[in-house]
Design a protein around this motif. Structure first.
Motif, PDB file in Angstrom:
ATOM      1  N   ARG A  38     -11.344 -12.102  26.768  1.00 23.57           N
ATOM      2  CA  ARG A  38      -9.989 -12.643  26.120  1.00 23.57           C
ATOM      3  C   ARG A  38      -9.974 -13.606  25.019  1.00 23.57           C
ATOM      4  N   GLN A  39      -9.014 -13.572  24.105  1.00 26.00           N
ATOM      5  CA  GLN A  39      -8.955 -14.820  23.280  1.00 26.00           C
ATOM      6  C   GLN A  39      -7.327 -15.133  23.055  1.00 26.00           C
ATOM      7  N   ALA A  40      -6.995 -16.274  23.626  1.00 23.33           N
ATOM      8  CA  ALA A  40      -5.443 -16.584  23.433  1.00 23.33           C
ATOM      9  C   ALA A  40      -5.384 -17.192  22.142  1.00 23.33           C
ATOM     10  N   PRO A  41      -4.367 -17.285  21.227  1.00 21.37           N
ATOM     11  CA  PRO A  41      -4.146 -18.177  20.242  1.00 21.37           C
ATOM     12  C   PRO A  41      -4.463 -19.510  20.165  1.00 21.37           C
ATOM     13  N   GLY A  42      -5.421 -19.844  19.345  1.00 16.92           N
ATOM     14  CA  GLY A  42      -5.983 -21.358  19.396  1.00 16.92           C
ATOM     15  C   GLY A  42      -7.180 -21.589  20.350  1.00 16.92           C
ATOM     16  N   GLU A  43      -7.533 -20.531  21.007  1.00 20.93           N
ATOM     17  CA  GLU A  43      -8.607 -20.793  22.177  1.00 20.93           C
ATOM     18  C   GLU A  43      -9.730 -20.033  21.862  1.00 20.93           C
ATOM     19  N   GLN A  44     -10.829 -20.391  22.414  1.00 22.40           N
ATOM     20  CA  GLN A  44     -12.003 -19.499  22.252  1.00 22.40           C
ATOM     21  C   GLN A  44     -12.084 -18.341  23.158  1.00 22.40           C
ATOM     22  N   ARG A  45     -12.697 -17.394  22.875  1.00 14.57           N
ATOM     23  CA  ARG A  45     -13.124 -16.087  23.404  1.00 14.57           C
ATOM     24  C   ARG A  45     -13.814 -16.445  24.838  1.00 14.57           C
ATOM     25  N   GLU A  46     -13.283 -15.898  25.835  1.00 15.54           N
ATOM     26  CA  GLU A  46     -13.815 -16.085  27.181  1.00 15.54           C
ATOM     27  C   GLU A  46     -14.089 -14.855  27.932  1.00 15.54           C
ATOM     28  N   LEU A  47     -14.892 -14.854  28.852  1.00 16.38           N
ATOM     29  CA  LEU A  47     -15.322 -13.945  29.657  1.00 16.38           C
ATOM     30  C   LEU A  47     -14.230 -13.590  30.739  1.00 16.38           C
ATOM     31  N   ALA A  60     -14.017 -13.971  36.036  1.00 17.32           N
ATOM     32  CA  ALA A  60     -13.500 -15.612  35.866  1.00 17.32           C
ATOM     33  C   ALA A  60     -12.504 -16.086  37.166  1.00 17.32           C
ATOM     34  N   ASP A  61     -12.736 -17.302  37.415  1.00 17.42           N
ATOM     35  CA  ASP A  61     -11.827 -17.748  38.576  1.00 17.42           C
ATOM     36  C   ASP A  61     -10.361 -17.339  38.117  1.00 17.42           C
ATOM     37  N   SER A  62      -9.911 -17.435  37.019  1.00 17.99           N
ATOM     38  CA  SER A  62      -8.708 -17.373  36.870  1.00 17.99           C
ATOM     39  C   SER A  62      -7.872 -15.964  36.972  1.00 17.99           C
ATOM     40  N   VAL A  63      -9.000 -15.037  37.103  1.00 20.86           N
ATOM     41  CA  VAL A  63      -8.594 -13.635  37.222  1.00 20.86           C
ATOM     42  C   VAL A  63      -8.836 -13.065  38.540  1.00 20.86           C
ATOM     43  N   ARG A  64      -9.959 -13.533  39.251  1.00 17.17           N
ATOM     44  CA  ARG A  64     -10.497 -12.926  40.406  1.00 17.17           C
ATOM     45  C   ARG A  64      -9.210 -12.826  41.520  1.00 17.17           C
ATOM     46  N   SER A  65      -9.281 -11.603  42.099  1.00 18.96           N
ATOM     47  CA  SER A  65      -8.190 -10.908  43.033  1.00 18.96           C
ATOM     48  C   SER A  65      -7.211 -10.594  42.414  1.00 18.96           C
ATOM     49  N   ASN A  83      -3.532  -6.774  37.447  1.00 18.38           N
ATOM     50  CA  ASN A  83      -2.093  -6.872  38.352  1.00 18.38           C
ATOM     51  C   ASN A  83      -1.663  -8.323  38.396  1.00 18.38           C
ATOM     52  N   THR A  84      -0.447  -8.364  38.753  1.00 14.47           N
ATOM     53  CA  THR A  84       0.021  -9.744  39.224  1.00 14.47           C
ATOM     54  C   THR A  84       0.060 -10.726  37.909  1.00 14.47           C
ATOM     55  N   LEU A  85       0.072  -9.948  36.692  1.00 10.83           N
ATOM     56  CA  LEU A  85       0.002 -10.591  35.302  1.00 10.83           C
ATOM     57  C   LEU A  85       0.993 -11.869  35.325  1.00 10.83           C
ATOM     58  N   LYS A  86       0.355 -13.044  34.680  1.00  4.77           N
ATOM     59  CA  LYS A  86       1.022 -14.231  34.311  1.00  4.77           C
ATOM     60  C   LYS A  86       1.238 -14.554  32.886  1.00  4.77           C
ATOM     61  N   PRO A  87       1.991 -15.294  32.297  1.00  4.84           N
ATOM     62  CA  PRO A  87       2.028 -15.610  30.951  1.00  4.84           C
ATOM     63  C   PRO A  87       0.906 -16.278  30.408  1.00  4.84           C
ATOM     64  N   GLU A  88      -0.270 -16.884  31.262  1.00 11.55           N
ATOM     65  CA  GLU A  88      -1.294 -17.583  30.626  1.00 11.55           C
ATOM     66  C   GLU A  88      -2.215 -16.373  30.392  1.00 11.55           C
ATOM     67  N   ASP A  89      -1.965 -15.276  30.905  1.00 12.78           N
ATOM     68  CA  ASP A  89      -2.765 -13.987  30.663  1.00 12.78           C
ATOM     69  C   ASP A  89      -2.740 -13.482  29.399  1.00 12.78           C
ATOM     70  N   THR A  90      -1.682 -13.858  28.502  1.00  7.74           N
ATOM     71  CA  THR A  90      -1.400 -13.626  27.198  1.00  7.74           C
ATOM     72  C   THR A  90      -2.489 -13.714  26.108  1.00  7.74           C
ATOM     73  N   ALA A  91      -3.157 -12.811  25.551  1.00  8.50           N
ATOM     74  CA  ALA A  91      -4.374 -12.933  24.885  1.00  8.50           C
ATOM     75  C   ALA A  91      -4.712 -11.484  24.244  1.00  8.50           C
ATOM     76  N   VAL A  92      -5.376 -11.541  23.257  1.00  6.22           N
ATOM     77  CA  VAL A  92      -6.201 -10.278  22.819  1.00  6.22           C
ATOM     78  C   VAL A  92      -7.326  -9.888  23.647  1.00  6.22           C
ATOM     79  N   TYR A  93      -7.514  -8.895  24.187  1.00  7.01           N
ATOM     80  CA  TYR A  93      -8.604  -8.603  25.316  1.00  7.01           C
ATOM     81  C   TYR A  93      -9.568  -7.693  24.555  1.00  7.01           C
TER      82      TYR A  93
END
Length: 120
Positions: A38-47, A60-65, A83-93
Motif C-alpha cells: 500500500r501507498q498512502a499520500p506522501g508516503e513510500q509504498r510498503e509491504l 506488517a506489524d501494523s496489520v497483523r491480526s 478487518n477492524t480498519l483504521k483511518p491510517e489504513d487509508t492508501a492505494v493498495y
C-alpha cells in the motif's frame, strides 16, 4: 503481456471491513509469490502482507491480526481481507505476483491499485 487487476476498494468507516481481490487480466496457468502493498499520500509504498510459494504468510506489524492474505488457486485470484480498519489504513493498495502462462513466467507483476479510504 499480462496484468493484475485489483478490485474491492472503497470508502468504509473505521472499524469496518473490506475484501480486496487481485486477478490476472487474462487466462494464466498459475500465480505465485503473491503480496499486497500500500501507498498512502506522501508516503513510500510498503509491504502489507505476503504469501510466498512455500511457507506461511507474513504481515506488517501494523496489520497483523487484522488483515489476512489468501488465494484461490482454482480462480488464480488473491485476496486481502481487511478487518477492524483504521483511518491510517487509508492508501492505494497494490497486489504483486509472479504469473505463469504457457511458455513464459512474468516476475513481480504489479496491479494498477485500488483505493481504500477509511473515515473516522
Amino acid at each position: 503481456q499480462v496484468q493484475l487487476v485489483e478490485s474491492g476498494g472503497g470508502l468504509v468507516q473505521a472499524g469496518g471491513s473490506l475484501r480486496l481481490s487481485c486477478a490476472a487480466s487474462r487466462s494464466i496457468l498459475s500465480i505465485s509469490a503473491v503480496s499486497w502493498h500500500r501507498q498512502a499520500p506522501g508516503e513510500q509504498r510498503e509491504l502489507v502482507a505476503a504469501m510466498p510459494s512455500s511457507g506461511s504468510a507474513n504481515y506488517a506489524d501494523s496489520v497483523r491480526s487484522r488483515f489476512t492474505i489468501s488465494r484461490d488457486n482454482a480462480k488464480n485470484t488473491v485476496y486481502l481481507q481487511m478487518n477492524t480498519l483504521k483511518p491510517e489504513d487509508t492508501a492505494v493498495y497494490y497486489c504483486n505476483a509472479d504469473i505463469q502462462v504457457i511458455g513464459q513466467t512474468f516476475l513481480g507483476v504489479w496491479g494498477q491499485g485500488t483505493l481504500v479510504t477509511v473515515s473516522s
